[in-house]
Motif scaffolding. Structure first.
Motif, PDB file in Angstrom:
ATOM      1  N   TYR A 350     -21.154 -31.833  37.247  1.00 17.70           N
ATOM      2  CA  TYR A 350     -22.121 -33.039  37.547  1.00 17.70           C
ATOM      3  C   TYR A 350     -21.432 -33.887  38.163  1.00 17.70           C
ATOM      4  O   TYR A 350     -22.016 -34.427  39.233  1.00 17.70           O
ATOM      5  N   GLU A 351     -20.039 -34.354  37.800  1.00 20.22           N
ATOM      6  CA  GLU A 351     -19.267 -35.074  38.771  1.00 20.22           C
ATOM      7  C   GLU A 351     -19.150 -34.660  40.034  1.00 20.22           C
ATOM      8  O   GLU A 351     -19.089 -35.646  41.121  1.00 20.22           O
ATOM      9  N   ASN A 352     -18.771 -33.167  40.239  1.00 17.33           N
ATOM     10  CA  ASN A 352     -18.655 -32.889  41.493  1.00 17.33           C
ATOM     11  C   ASN A 352     -19.914 -32.959  42.207  1.00 17.33           C
ATOM     12  O   ASN A 352     -19.800 -33.536  43.713  1.00 17.33           O
ATOM     13  N   LEU A 353     -21.105 -32.702  41.654  1.00 16.44           N
ATOM     14  CA  LEU A 353     -22.361 -33.152  42.489  1.00 16.44           C
ATOM     15  C   LEU A 353     -22.638 -34.532  43.015  1.00 16.44           C
ATOM     16  O   LEU A 353     -22.870 -34.957  44.002  1.00 16.44           O
ATOM     17  N   ILE A 354     -22.291 -35.637  42.001  1.00 23.18           N
ATOM     18  CA  ILE A 354     -21.930 -36.836  42.172  1.00 23.18           C
ATOM     19  C   ILE A 354     -21.174 -37.462  43.492  1.00 23.18           C
ATOM     20  O   ILE A 354     -21.591 -37.886  44.260  1.00 23.18           O
ATOM     21  N   SER A 355     -19.976 -36.711  43.383  1.00 19.55           N
ATOM     22  CA  SER A 355     -18.939 -36.783  44.596  1.00 19.55           C
ATOM     23  C   SER A 355     -19.528 -36.166  45.754  1.00 19.55           C
ATOM     24  O   SER A 355     -19.358 -36.936  46.721  1.00 19.55           O
ATOM     25  N   LEU A 356     -20.381 -35.067  45.836  1.00 17.00           N
ATOM     26  CA  LEU A 356     -20.749 -34.699  46.970  1.00 17.00           C
ATOM     27  C   LEU A 356     -21.870 -35.646  47.552  1.00 17.00           C
ATOM     28  O   LEU A 356     -22.120 -35.736  48.843  1.00 17.00           O
ATOM     29  N   GLN A 357     -22.715 -36.265  46.547  1.00 17.79           N
ATOM     30  CA  GLN A 357     -23.864 -36.807  46.944  1.00 17.79           C
ATOM     31  C   GLN A 357     -23.176 -38.248  47.565  1.00 17.79           C
ATOM     32  O   GLN A 357     -23.529 -38.867  48.447  1.00 17.79           O
ATOM     33  N   GLU A 358     -22.150 -38.883  46.883  1.00 19.84           N
ATOM     34  CA  GLU A 358     -21.553 -39.999  47.428  1.00 19.84           C
ATOM     35  C   GLU A 358     -20.891 -40.026  48.895  1.00 19.84           C
ATOM     36  O   GLU A 358     -21.012 -40.624  49.738  1.00 19.84           O
ATOM     37  N   SER A 359     -20.390 -38.660  48.881  1.00 17.75           N
ATOM     38  CA  SER A 359     -19.856 -38.281  50.364  1.00 17.75           C
ATOM     39  C   SER A 359     -20.765 -38.352  51.354  1.00 17.75           C
ATOM     40  O   SER A 359     -20.716 -38.729  52.546  1.00 17.75           O
ATOM     41  N   GLU A 360     -22.012 -37.654  51.073  1.00 13.34           N
ATOM     42  CA  GLU A 360     -23.002 -37.567  51.956  1.00 13.34           C
ATOM     43  C   GLU A 360     -23.754 -39.064  52.147  1.00 13.34           C
ATOM     44  O   GLU A 360     -24.030 -39.459  53.335  1.00 13.34           O
ATOM     45  N   LEU A 361     -23.849 -39.805  51.251  1.00 10.26           N
ATOM     46  CA  LEU A 361     -24.318 -41.188  51.218  1.00 10.26           C
ATOM     47  C   LEU A 361     -23.183 -41.974  52.055  1.00 10.26           C
ATOM     48  O   LEU A 361     -23.686 -42.837  53.074  1.00 10.26           O
ATOM     49  N   LYS A 362     -21.981 -41.799  52.180  1.00  4.38           N
ATOM     50  CA  LYS A 362     -20.822 -42.422  52.836  1.00  4.38           C
ATOM     51  C   LYS A 362     -21.166 -42.034  54.285  1.00  4.38           C
ATOM     52  O   LYS A 362     -20.948 -42.939  55.131  1.00  4.38           O
ATOM     53  N   LYS A 363     -21.322 -40.758  54.426  1.00  3.85           N
ATOM     54  CA  LYS A 363     -21.453 -40.418  55.824  1.00  3.85           C
ATOM     55  C   LYS A 363     -22.756 -41.003  56.595  1.00  3.85           C
ATOM     56  O   LYS A 363     -22.510 -41.291  57.579  1.00  3.85           O
ATOM     57  N   LYS A 364     -23.907 -40.954  55.643  1.00  2.23           N
ATOM     58  CA  LYS A 364     -24.924 -41.706  56.215  1.00  2.23           C
ATOM     59  C   LYS A 364     -24.810 -43.072  56.471  1.00  2.23           C
ATOM     60  O   LYS A 364     -25.231 -43.777  57.627  1.00  2.23           O
ATOM     61  N   ALA A 365     -24.080 -43.904  55.655  1.00  2.69           N
ATOM     62  CA  ALA A 365     -23.762 -45.156  55.850  1.00  2.69           C
ATOM     63  C   ALA A 365     -22.947 -45.435  57.003  1.00  2.69           C
ATOM     64  O   ALA A 365     -22.984 -46.380  57.905  1.00  2.69           O
ATOM     65  N   ASP A 366     -21.700 -44.490  57.450  1.00  2.86           N
ATOM     66  CA  ASP A 366     -20.935 -44.670  58.598  1.00  2.86           C
ATOM     67  C   ASP A 366     -21.888 -44.434  59.778  1.00  2.86           C
ATOM     68  O   ASP A 366     -21.837 -45.153  60.846  1.00  2.86           O
ATOM     69  N   GLU A 367     -22.742 -43.307  59.797  1.00  2.00           N
ATOM     70  CA  GLU A 367     -23.752 -43.317  60.849  1.00  2.00           C
ATOM     71  C   GLU A 367     -24.586 -44.397  61.192  1.00  2.00           C
ATOM     72  O   GLU A 367     -24.666 -44.767  62.270  1.00  2.00           O
ATOM     73  N   LEU A 368     -25.119 -45.179  59.908  1.00  2.61           N
ATOM     74  CA  LEU A 368     -25.864 -46.154  60.345  1.00  2.61           C
ATOM     75  C   LEU A 368     -25.142 -47.302  60.824  1.00  2.61           C
ATOM     76  O   LEU A 368     -25.719 -48.214  61.560  1.00  2.61           O
ATOM     77  N   GLN A 369     -23.841 -47.412  60.480  1.00  4.36           N
ATOM     78  CA  GLN A 369     -23.153 -48.367  60.809  1.00  4.36           C
ATOM     79  C   GLN A 369     -22.756 -48.336  62.243  1.00  4.36           C
ATOM     80  O   GLN A 369     -22.790 -49.208  62.912  1.00  4.36           O
ATOM     81  N   LYS A 370     -22.456 -47.199  62.567  1.00  4.03           N
ATOM     82  CA  LYS A 370     -22.360 -46.929  64.130  1.00  4.03           C
ATOM     83  C   LYS A 370     -23.512 -47.252  65.019  1.00  4.03           C
ATOM     84  O   LYS A 370     -23.407 -47.811  66.030  1.00  4.03           O
ATOM     85  N   GLN A 371     -24.869 -46.905  64.432  1.00  2.00           N
ATOM     86  CA  GLN A 371     -25.960 -47.072  64.976  1.00  2.00           C
ATOM     87  C   GLN A 371     -25.997 -48.738  65.226  1.00  2.00           C
ATOM     88  O   GLN A 371     -26.601 -49.048  66.165  1.00  2.00           O
ATOM     89  N   LYS A 372     -25.919 -49.320  64.285  1.00  6.87           N
ATOM     90  CA  LYS A 372     -25.992 -50.764  64.168  1.00  6.87           C
ATOM     91  C   LYS A 372     -24.833 -51.421  65.142  1.00  6.87           C
ATOM     92  O   LYS A 372     -25.557 -52.463  65.980  1.00  6.87           O
ATOM     93  N   GLU A 373     -23.721 -50.990  65.268  1.00 13.81           N
ATOM     94  CA  GLU A 373     -22.919 -51.548  66.176  1.00 13.81           C
ATOM     95  C   GLU A 373     -23.322 -51.047  67.610  1.00 13.81           C
ATOM     96  O   GLU A 373     -23.220 -52.168  68.378  1.00 13.81           O
TER      97      GLU A 373
END
Length: 420
Positions: A350-373
């Motif tokens: 379950y923690e591995n799944l959470i880690s994977l989900q957090e990585s995906e969310l971070k990736k999307k957050a980074d993409e959104l930040q780039k789009q914002k910039e």
């Protein structure tokens, strides 16, 4: 009426509330001291949420069908198998035109709602060019091939979908509870990692102290046993335990007098047992765990008593259960604090799944930040262009004014330039 309870017990979990206008089951009222009990006013009842994503549509369809006398008459004579098999759905062809028109409108509204949900989901994923009509196939509670008319197929699909979904509803609740417990433990361990050794030992000691405090509770009676029911008889109903009578007990807790104990009425019987273990005022008691315990108790009693598995307990089924050895000499009941919710391997997964989900969310957050910039850069560029354009316009306007009016001297006299 019997058909009302049967239909909705197979359409959704709390259907008897909707069709028999059930009121919330009184827990702490001494019925022996209440006089002239008035019948429940259905107009004041707010139908409970079944948890199904098409809950509102299901309730509206049933409300409309109840207005047709022919359909109501057929339902009165129908048994559970007729409802589940879909044979009853054929009677829809004989309902009045007015009712069919209302059902057609409800279906159009539901299709529009589902399309809106699909569009919102796809828009969030930034997908384009997808056939929304084809995606309606994923919803099995209506016939997507005819989005404008409510037919017997729709009623059949609605009943079967609700029946199937609700058969898995308890299982889903158990799975969600397990995830809840794993997340709680995960967060606790993550918090401990942020502490120094001294603080960590203090927190571990506090956690162990709270665990022991929670486990220190009075004995919990086996759900559905004679001891458990007699306790309700005495403490909730205010009656002499020596006068305990199963038949009277059944009628006393058949709150809506429909001849059945439904899931709500059964769960109300466990409140006294749950109060031995859980108190919302205590930090060590988790109310989410209390509801899981209530669910476990209800499932256990249903498995023991509900002979035909229709999610309803008849008087006959109840009385037969009181004749069993388990009723008089039950095994001890293991509460949740005696259960292991998950293994270390499951928690790690379950923690591995959470880690994977957090990585995906971070990736999307980074993409959104780039789009914002990028959007900010484009905005700044447009603002600069706008300012430059404004300055050019001002210069052109000033030059135009100079051409229209000749220059003047210090005293206001005009200055004429001689022609060459």
């Amino acid at each position: 009426m019997r058909w009302r309870t049967i239909l909705l017990q197979y359409c959704f979990l709390l259907v008897s509330c909707l069709l028999t206008a059930l009121e919330a089951v009184p827990i702490d009222i001494d019925k022996t001291k209440v006089k002239n009990i008035q019948p429940v006013d259905s107009a004041k009842i707010e139908p409970p949420d079944t948890g199904l994503y098409y809950d509102e549509y299901l309730k509206q369809v049933i409300d409309v069908l109840e207005t047709d006398n022919h359909f109501r008459e057929k339902l009165q004579k129908a048994d559970i198998e007729e409802i589940k098999s879909g044979r009853l759905s054929k009677e829809l062809d004989l309902v009045s035109h007015h009712v069919r028109t209302k059902l057609d409108e409800l279906k159009r509204q539901e299709v529009a709602r589902l399309r809106m949900l699909i569009k919102a989901k796809l828009d969030s994923l930034q997908d384009t060019g997808i056939d929304h009509h084809a995606l309606l196939k994923q919803f099995d509670h209506l016939n997507h091939l005819n989005p404008d008319k409510f037919e017997s197929t729709d009623l059949d699909m609605l009943i079967k979908a609700a029946t199937s979904d609700l058969e898995h509803y308890d299982k889903t609740r158990h799975e969600e509870f397990k995830k809840y417990e794993m997340m709680k433990e995960h967060e606790r361990r993550e918090y401990l990692k942020t502490l120094n050794e001294e603080k960590r030992k203090e927190e571990e000691s506090k956690f162990e102290e709270m665990r022991k405090k929670h486990e220190n509770h009075p004995k919990v009676n086996h759900p559905g046993s004679k001891d458990q029911l007699k306790e309700v008889w005495e403490e909730t109903d205010g009656l002499d335990p020596n006068d305990f009578d199963p038949k009277t007990f059944f009628k006393l807790h058949d709150v809506n007098n429909d001849g059945f104990l439904d899931e709500q009425e059964l769960e109300a019987l466990f409140t006294k047992e749950l109060e031995k273990v859980y108190d919302p005022k205590n930090e060590e008691d988790d109310m989410v765990e209390m509801e899981e315990e209530r669910l476990r108790m209800r499932e256990h009693v249903m498995n023991e008593v509900d002979a035909n598995k229709d999610r309803l307990v008849t008087l006959d089924e109840f009385l037969k259960a009181t004749e069993k050895k388990e009723f008089l000499e039950p095994d001890s009941w293991e509460t949740l604090d005696q259960q292991q919710f998950f293994t270390e391997e499951e928690l790690k997964e379950y923690e591995n799944l959470i880690s994977l989900q957090e990585s995906e969310l971070k990736k999307k957050a980074d993409e959104l930040q780039k789009q914002k910039e990028e959007l900010q850069r484009q905005h700044d560029q447009l603002e600069a262009q706008k300012l430059e354009y404004h300055q050019v316009v001002q210069q052109m306007e000033q030059k135009k004014l100079q051409q229209e009016f000749p220059p003047s001297g210090p005293g206001g006299e005009l200055k004429f330039q001689p022609r060459m």
